[in-house]
Design a protein around this motif. Structure first.
Motif: not given
Length: 277
Positions: A31-34, A101-104, A119-124
């Motif tokens: 999932v990409h970021g802003g 994308g972390g909140t998504v 699992s959930l992976i939060f990339l920065d």
């Protein structure tokens, strides 16, 4: 003859076990970021596929090839897209969220539950508790580090007249997001960055300890990121492990091999069936 048959049966059993193990691997949903889109994962996807993973990198509504009017896109729209994509995959998924994308992925995991999310992976990324949003996390963890307080990112945005979207000042994005990335990747990104719906970053998540709370979480902290120092955000929610990459906010361009090594390691730690946790 009997010994030969036993050897053949043994080899077939080993092959079947190996094939089952590969087919049972969780799918990665990236999932990409802003301001970005699925294209940000272009280097990562083939590297994961070469390791035998199924990988899906959707464009969130209003980004990339998706034609939804950006000004009307909500966090719920983002989450619904990720939930839809996750449910289309056979077996469990590992959700990876970069930046906002972390909140998504947090909200999507709440809806999908442990039967679907390995699992959930939060990339920065912004890793929220219940009731938190991207903006509230920025306010919760202000940084005194020069260039990483969030002010640099705010000053790099150009807001629409109706205050519903923002775009990034292309003269500033290299230093802000891509300072260690190859020049061709920077040019590629600058030609594709798009408007960001602001509703998606101010809307809080609604998550519970019973669903989102019990899904294993991993954090990848980019220690050279200049958009915002997320050192304390990495501990905002309990995690199994915090990894560190000496990278800008965009390791999918600057360190794709190292990033994929971490993603693969997280899979190894998530290999047991979700239902057995």
């Amino acid at each position: 003859m009997e010994k030969t048959i036993l050897l053949i049966l043994s080899a077939m059993t080993m092959l079947a076990t190996d094939l089952f193990s590969q087919s049972a691997k969780p799918s990665f949903v990236l999932v990409h970021g802003g301001w970005h889109a699925a294209w940000s994962w272009n280097k990562v996807v083939p590297l994961l596929q070469n390791k035998g993973y199924t990988v899906v990198a959707p464009d969130l509504p209003g980004h990339g090839s998706d034609s939804a009017p950006t000004a009307t896109v909500t966090l719920e729209d983002y989450v619904n897209r990720v939930v839809e994509v996750a449910r289309q995959q056979n077996g469990p998924v590992i959700l990876v969220g970069h930046s906002s994308g972390g909140t998504v992925i947090a909200q999507a995991a709440e809806l999908l539950g442990t039967q679907k999310v390995a699992s959930l992976i939060f990339l920065d990324a912004f890793m929220p508790l219940n009731g938190e949003s991207v903006i509230s996390l920025v306010q919760k963890y202000p940084s005194n580090s020069e260039g990483t307080s969030g002010a640099a990112l705010a000053e790099s945005q150009i807001f629409s007249s109706d205050q519903k979207t923002s775009t990034l000042n292309l003269d500033k994005v290299q230093e802000l997001l891509y300072h260690d990335c190859p020049a061709n990747d920077v040019a590629f990104a600058k030609s594709r960055l798009g408007p960001q719906p602001l509703a998606t970053i101010v809307t809080p998540v609604t998550v519970t300890d019973q669903r989102y709370g019990i899904i294993p979480k991993y954090y990848i902290l980019c220690t050279e990121a200049k958009d915002f120092d997320k050192t304390r955000i990495a501990s905002n929610v309990p995690t199994k492990q915090i990894y560190r990459l000496k990278s800008s906010h965009s390791p999918f361009f600057s360190m794709p091999v190292q990033l994929v090594t971490i993603l693969d390691e997280v899979y190894q730690k998530s290999a047991e069936p979700v239902s057995n946790r």
